[in-house]
Design an enzyme around this catalytic site. Structure first.
Site: not given
Ligand code: GRF
Length: 224
Positions: A14, A67, A109, A111
């Site tokens: 997080g 789900r 989201n 990524h």
């Molecule tokens: C991040 O690198 C995000 O881009 C990917 O998962 C990771 C999560 O990291 N989707 P965090 O839990 O926010 O530290």
């Protein structure tokens, strides 16, 4: 100023959630976090959110037969918290088309690659294996296809000749922590909006925000 109510979905550490929490502390920031929801009870982010006085819930996907049942409760928890926008932040569950459609243009989201390159998991190792020289991170709207959807903002990170998976991940993560609050701000204010499945940026946006929109993070070289 009316702040948009945000629901943050996490599965683990997080740290992106924490960067959003920090941003939301500013009175000028156009969003506030109403609830943090994890699908994993042991997600470290849950404690951090609670410590900040934010409602933090677990909806454990393992307790559901399918789900749809999981997503019904997830959706209800978001509705109960009067969430207007969802921010996925390291949320590791694939969502069905039904859920995604309910939150169409209202779910973001992050990524850790420059989409549409390197969708999916283990991005940094695949980036190194491919030998690309620039990678980065992307904030986009969620669509049914994984890691697809209109791109709100991206930040580029240089791949150094001696990078390994950990060093590269750490620099991309630092860029993520700057990019996500910026992208959410633009989207929440309506400065970034969807048109024909692409994000357009309002011409009225101030110069500082515009230059952040094209930020290149490369700590060893200095931020461009
Ligand atoms: C991040 O690198 C995000 O881009 C990917 O998962 C990771 C999560 O990291 N989707 P965090 O839990 O926010 O530290």
């Amino acid at each position: 100023m009316e702040k948009k109510r945000i629901g943050v979905l996490i599965s683990g550490r997080g740290s992106n959630m924490s960067s959003l929490i920090e941003a939301c502390k500013s009175p000028e920031y156009p969003a506030e976090i109403s609830v943090v929801i994890s699908n994993r009870p042991k997600a470290a982010g849950l404690e951090n959110a609670a410590r900040e006085g934010i409602r933090a819930l677990t909806i454990n996907h393992r307790k559901y037969d399918n789900r749809t049942a999981f997503e019904t409760d997830l959706h209800q928890a978001l509705v109960d918290a009067q969430v207007e926008l969802i921010c996925n932040a390291g949320f590791l569950r694939l969502l069905t088309a039904e859920f995604v459609d309910k939150w169409h243009d209202r779910q973001l989201n992050i990524h850790p690659s420059l989409l549409p390159s390197f969708k999916g998991l283990h991005t940094h190792q695949r980036v190194l294996d491919a030998g690309v020289k620039v990678t980065g991170c992307t904030v986009h709207l969620v669509r049914t296809d994984m890691d697809a959807g209109p791109i709100i903002a991206q930040a580029a990170v240089a791949v150094e000749h001696d990078d390994d998976e950990q060093s590269l991940a750490a620099r991309v993560l630092a860029a993520e922590h700057q990019l996500y609050p910026h992208a959410l701000k633009m989207f929440a204010m309506g400065d970034a909006y969807v048109n024909n499945e692409k994000i357009e940026i309002h011409a009225k946006m101030d110069q500082a925000s515009l230059s952040q929109q094209h930020a290149i993070f490369s700590p060893r070289l200095g931020k461009a």
